[in-house]
Design an enzyme around this catalytic site. Structure first.
Site, mmCIF file in Angstrom:
data_model
loop_
_atom_site.group_PDB
_atom_site.id
_atom_site.type_symbol
_atom_site.label_atom_id
_atom_site.label_comp_id
_atom_site.label_asym_id
_atom_site.label_seq_id
_atom_site.Cartn_x
_atom_site.Cartn_y
_atom_site.Cartn_z
ATOM 1 N N ARG A 12 22.500 -1.658 36.929
ATOM 2 C CA ARG A 12 23.161 -0.630 37.728
ATOM 3 C C ARG A 12 24.365 -1.240 38.432
ATOM 4 O O ARG A 12 24.295 -2.354 38.953
ATOM 5 C CB ARG A 12 22.207 0.011 38.717
ATOM 6 N N ARG A 19 25.292 0.073 52.532
ATOM 7 C CA ARG A 19 24.456 1.238 52.787
ATOM 8 C C ARG A 19 24.409 1.546 54.276
ATOM 9 O O ARG A 19 24.631 0.674 55.121
ATOM 10 C CB ARG A 19 23.036 0.990 52.265
ATOM 11 N N ASP A 99 18.498 3.509 53.627
ATOM 12 C CA ASP A 99 18.642 2.337 52.764
ATOM 13 C C ASP A 99 19.120 2.716 51.366
ATOM 14 O O ASP A 99 19.555 1.856 50.600
ATOM 15 C CB ASP A 99 17.318 1.572 52.657
ATOM 16 N N ASN A 100 18.996 3.993 51.011
ATOM 17 C CA ASN A 100 19.425 4.469 49.705
ATOM 18 C C ASN A 100 20.604 5.431 49.831
ATOM 19 O O ASN A 100 20.837 6.248 48.934
ATOM 20 C CB ASN A 100 18.268 5.160 48.974
ATOM 21 N N ASP A 109 21.501 4.671 44.481
ATOM 22 C CA ASP A 109 20.180 4.182 44.089
ATOM 23 C C ASP A 109 19.669 4.889 42.843
ATOM 24 O O ASP A 109 19.710 6.108 42.750
ATOM 25 C CB ASP A 109 19.192 4.383 45.233
#
Length: 256
Positions: A12, A19, A99-100, A109
């Site tokens: 990815r 973030r 966090d995402n 994410d």
């Protein structure tokens, strides 16, 4: 017994991996006075975010306070647009916590994400995600993330009350901006305006919240494929027949 298996490696990539949760971490250290350079580190990561992701819209010659206020406004614009487009294509992040949530305002994410097949407002591709991160609750999750983002910026503005008030105003207007983006999305999906560019101001005179609410209820009751249904909806009023392929219930197809 050793056997051969066909495998693949996926990677990815993203413009950056900054973030909202990282800003929260540095802001918490600042508020708790964990070490003498906590405020300096918070300022550095915010400026790095601006240079990395917002250099084209935030003038480097502005003061820190001005940069922070513009950052909040621009992130709000990107985040609300992002979520509206997630809803538009049927994408559900599944675990949309801070966090995402990319501070650059893009999809980051690729863990528990999924795309709606059969439509349900609480579609959740991850069993541990809960309803609060489900498909149609993503605007609410985005608002929580934006609140965390603004909270992380506040220590940098403590000596500038005017800028703090501007930041509070930007945060308080999030639901209105999000709703506007969603109305544009639904209007476009329903063909209420021929201009499908979500960056432009659509004519929403014919938009009706009750219409989309009733449609969603019917889509759940039927049930119906989210992507196919809206794709075939473009054939109406010339021909209602193509809509049949979007229904999952065979008995419903026979009577559509």
């Amino acid at each position: 017994m050793i056997v051969s298996e066909a495998v693949a490696i996926s990677t990815r990539v993203a413009p950056s991996f900054l973030r909202v949760g990282q800003l929260e971490l540095f802001a918490r250290r600042t508020r708790n006075n964990e070490h003498p350079k906590a405020m300096e580190e918070l300022e550095k990561i915010v400026l790095h975010l601006i240079d990395r992701e917002y250099a084209d819209v935030i003038d480097s010659q502005l003061s820190l306070a001005e940069k922070v206020v513009l950052l909040a406004r621009e992130f709000r614009s990107r985040l609300t647009s992002l979520i509206a487009n997630w809803i538009r294509v049927g994408f559900c992040q599944g675990n949309f916590n801070s966090d995402n949530c990319a501070a650059g305002g893009f999809t980051l994410d690729y863990g528990p994400f999924g795309f709606c097949d059969v439509f349900h407002p609480y579609y959740q591709p991850w069993t541990g995600g809960g309803r609060h991160f489900s498909f149609m609750n993503q605007p609410n999750a985005a608002q929580v993330n934006f609140g965390s983002f603004c909270s992380a910026l506040r220590p940098l503005l403590e000596s500038d009350q005017d800028s703090l008030l501007k930041l509070d105003e930007i945060q308080s207007e999030f639901p209105t901006v999000m709703q506007s983006q969603m109305e544009k999305t639904w209007a476009a999906k329903l063909g209420l305006d021929l201009d499908l560019d979500l960056d432009l101001d659509l004519d929403l005179d014919n938009f009706n919240n009750e219409l989309i609410s009733e449609l969603q209820t019917l889509m759940v009751q039927t049930p119906v494929d989210y992507t196919i249904f809206f794709r075939e909806l473009s054939s109406i009023p010339d021909d209602i027949g193509p809509l049949r392929k979007s229904f999952y219930n065979s008995s419903t197809q026979d009577t559509a």
